[in-house]
Design an enzyme around this catalytic site. Structure first.
Site, PDB file in Angstrom:
ATOM      1  N   CYS A 108       1.365   4.279  13.756  1.00 48.47           N
ATOM      2  CA  CYS A 108       2.229   5.015  12.814  1.00 48.47           C
ATOM      3  C   CYS A 108       2.445   6.469  13.250  1.00 48.47           C
ATOM      4  O   CYS A 108       3.152   6.709  14.221  1.00 48.47           O
ATOM      5  CB  CYS A 108       1.684   4.908  11.387  1.00 48.47           C
ATOM      6  N   HIS A 210       1.082  -0.590  10.458  1.00 48.12           N
ATOM      7  CA  HIS A 210      -0.342  -0.346  10.186  1.00 48.12           C
ATOM      8  C   HIS A 210      -1.166  -1.626  10.358  1.00 48.12           C
ATOM      9  O   HIS A 210      -1.509  -2.268   9.367  1.00 48.12           O
ATOM     10  CB  HIS A 210      -0.517   0.198   8.759  1.00 48.12           C
ATOM     11  N   GLU A 212      -4.247  -1.975  10.929  1.00 45.44           N
ATOM     12  CA  GLU A 212      -5.578  -1.873  10.298  1.00 45.44           C
ATOM     13  C   GLU A 212      -5.555  -2.308   8.833  1.00 45.44           C
ATOM     14  O   GLU A 212      -6.566  -2.768   8.308  1.00 45.44           O
ATOM     15  CB  GLU A 212      -6.116  -0.441  10.427  1.00 45.44           C
TER      16      GLU A 212
END
Ligand code: MN
Length: 245
Positions: A108, A210, A212
């Site tokens: 990001c 993202h 994660e």
């Protein structure tokens, strides 16, 4: 000899109020699941090159916007959370990981920092340039899901094992002009650049989404962290060979 567990450095958010430097735990969890030992790299460190000797890979994490002044961009009312300390540290760190050939995953804000650090520019506000519905950011709080199409011959496609993935997205900026040496390897349906690689670098991948945030439940996204840690194991092995000579 069994290789030691690799050390993965992760950039943190800017200093803010009583919280200070922080990082959402999802990044740490994803690195640990992959078998890496996470350490936090807060901004403001004047000895970045010394720091890089201690880690086997780096994750550039998400966060606020890069100052448009750093890429001769326009100041825009939608630009938020610009932090000069974080910007200057991460620009320097991005140049250093490229120079050092250190395995690196940028996420990001991280993909944007990388592009700016290497001479590229950003779109200051996607709704200004994307026609139709803007799919990349929903509310200030939550992620939106949107599909990504990955270049089939890319390392990214090899890692995630498919060319169409769903991504958790929360961004209002994106790459405009690509920095020299980088290659676009994924797009959103509206043409927004969503991932890049550096062909002359041993392992450098940037994603605009993202991974994660969904990696705990989505093996496709976790594979990115697994692959980074694998690359870091190789890096650690090369270094221990170097030191034992
Ligand atoms: Mn997106």
């Amino acid at each position: 000899m069994k290789p030691r567990q690799p050390i993965i450095g992760l950039t943190t958010y800017e200093r803010s109020g009583e919280v200070g430097f922080s990082l959402p735990a999802e990044y740490i969890d994803a690195v640990r699941r992959a078998g890496g030992i996470p350490v936090l790299l807060p901004p403001g460190e004047p000895h970045q090159h010394e720091l890089l000797k201690l880690v086997d890979a780096v994750v550039f994490t998400g966060g606020g916007d890069v100052d448009p002044a750093l890429y001769q961009g326009a100041q825009h009312e939608a630009v938020y959370l610009v932090d000069p300390e974080r910007d200057s540290s991460e620009v320097e760190l991005a140049q250093a990981v490229v120079e050092a050939n250190l395995p690196t995953l940028t996420i990001c804000r991280g993909i944007q920092v990388l592009n700016v650090a290497l001479g590229g520019t950003l779109i200051e506000h996607l709704p200004d340039v994307v026609s139709g519905e803007v799919i990349h950011r929903d509310t200030p709080e939550g992620y939106v899901q949107h599909p990504i199409t990955i270049e089939p011959t890319s390392r990214l496609a090899q890692i995630v094992g498919q060319t169409e993935v769903n991504s958790a997205s929360w961004h209002h900026q994106a790459i405009r002009e690509l920095a020299p040496g980088l290659k676009v390897v994924a797009y959103a349906p509206d043409g927004t650049i969503e991932a890049l690689e550096m062909p002359d670098h041993p392992w450098l991948i940037g994603v605009q989404w993202h991974p994660e945030s969904t990696a705990a439940d989505d093996p496709t996204q976790q594979r990115l962290f697994n692959a980074l840690v694998e690359a870091a194991v190789q890096q650690a092995r090369q270094r221990s060979n170097h030191w034992s000579r």
